[in-house]
Write an enzyme that holds these catalytic residues in place. Structure first.
Site, short mmCIF file in Angstrom:
data_model
loop_
_atom_site.label_atom_id
_atom_site.label_comp_id
_atom_site.label_asym_id
_atom_site.label_seq_id
_atom_site.Cartn_x
_atom_site.Cartn_y
_atom_site.Cartn_z
N SER A 8 0.86 -1.19 0.00
CA SER A 8 0.00 0.00 0.00
C SER A 8 0.89 1.23 0.00
O SER A 8 2.03 1.18 0.50
CB SER A 8 -0.87 0.01 1.25
OG SER A 8 -1.51 1.27 1.40
N TYR B 10 -1.14 -0.43 10.47
CA TYR B 10 -1.49 -0.79 9.08
C TYR B 10 -0.34 -0.40 8.15
O TYR B 10 0.14 -1.23 7.36
CB TYR B 10 -2.79 -0.11 8.65
CG TYR B 10 -3.11 -0.40 7.19
CD1 TYR B 10 -3.43 -1.69 6.78
CD2 TYR B 10 -3.04 0.61 6.22
CE1 TYR B 10 -3.68 -1.97 5.43
CE2 TYR B 10 -3.29 0.33 4.88
CZ TYR B 10 -3.61 -0.96 4.49
OH TYR B 10 -3.84 -1.24 3.17
#
Ligand SMILES: NC(=O)c1ccc[n+]([C@@H]2O[C@H](COP(=O)([O-])OP(=O)(O)OC[C@H]3O[C@@H](n4cnc5c(N)ncnc54)[C@H](OP(=O)(O)O)[C@@H]3O)[C@@H](O)[C@H]2O)c1
Length: 243
Positions: free
Chosen positions: A126, A139
């Site tokens: 990501s 995350y």
């Protein structure tokens, strides 16, 4: 090709499965939600094989005996609170899903690929793994792990004809990512994508299709894909006296 896609019940994983089956590949799709995978099976037919499993407790003996492409896509963000207010159980769930399960599945598949003498692994990272933003904490760190894990896999697998790519998307709508992050607060999730042209799951599926159809001697190491409306916006400074 025989392709294993994790997180096939939603978002990127569904679009990837649809695209690759339509292109004539055989796809094994892993996820926990049986109904969603059954719907996909009905739609895609005999070349889609659902595997109902929680990847955090996965039994690798259920894997198919040939896997040409592994797409480690399943993953999640939970919460957007700053680190000092975050829920520790959420951090553990993200680590278990985004890191530990990816490591375990990759470890199970690698001997098959090495024996075959060919393979491709695509790991979903990501932009959060490269650009910190408030509330991304674990995350973002889990996705940074993915990028470094991929680099190290590539190093260990040198000479074995196995490609490893980190695909790092930015803002993407049309998935359950924000619904999961905001724990069912669907209004808040929807607002993330209001009034922007975000990436779509089909864009990611098309990118993956391009990656796997490149000649085997071509390894894209790291591919970051953002919507045109998104940018990294530079560094910020917190003033001592605000207001
Ligand atoms: N959407 C974005 O903006 C974005 C941006 C960058 C990166 N990503 C990454 O892209 C990947 C896919 O995200 P998405 O947007 O498509 O999210 P999504 O729509 O929420 O899909 C996530 C998938 O992961 C599966 N999953 C989660 N935990 C699992 C577990 N323990 N065992 C098995 N399957 C599990 C879910 O299936 P079940 O719930 O049925 O198990 C679902 O199919 C993730 O790794 C995410 O971090 C997304």
């Amino acid at each position: 090709m025989q392709i294993l896609v994790t997180g096939a019940s939603s978002g990127f994983g569904t679009a990837i499965s649809q695209t690759l089956v339509q292109q004539g590949h055989t796809v094994y799709g892993i996820a926990r939600r049986k109904e969603k995978l059954q719907q996909l099976k009905q739609q895609l037919g005999e070349n889609f094989h659902p595997i109902y499993a929680d990847l955090t407790q996965f039994d690798a003996s259920t894997l198919p005996k040939q896997i040409d492409v592994l797409i480690n896509n399943a993953g999640l963000a939970l919460g957007l609170e700053p680190a000092d207010q975050a829920n520790l159980a959420d951090w553990h769930t993200m680590i278990n899903t985004n890191i530990t399960a990816v490591v375990a599945l990759t470890h199970a598949v690698l001997p098959l690929m090495v024996k075959q003498g060919i393979g491709t692994i695509i790991n979903l990272g990501s932009t959060a793994g490269r650009y910190a933003y408030t509330g991304a904490n674990v995350y973002g760190a889990s996705k940074a792990f993915i990028s470094q894990f991929s680099d190290n896999l590539r190093t260990d697998l040198a000479g074995k004809n196995i490609r490893v790519t980190t695909l790092a998307p930015g803002l993407c709508s049309g998935t359950e990512f924000s619904n999961v992050r905001f724990k069912g607060d669907n209004e808040r999730a929807k607002a993330v994508y209001d009034d922007v042209d975000a990436i779509t799951p089909q864009d990611i599926a098309d990118t993956i299709s391009w990656l796997i159809h490149l000649p085997q001697h071509v390894n894209v190491n790291y591919l970051e894909v953002m919507p045109t409306c998104q940018n990294s916006a530079g560094l910020s400074v917190t003033k001592k006296h605000i207001g």
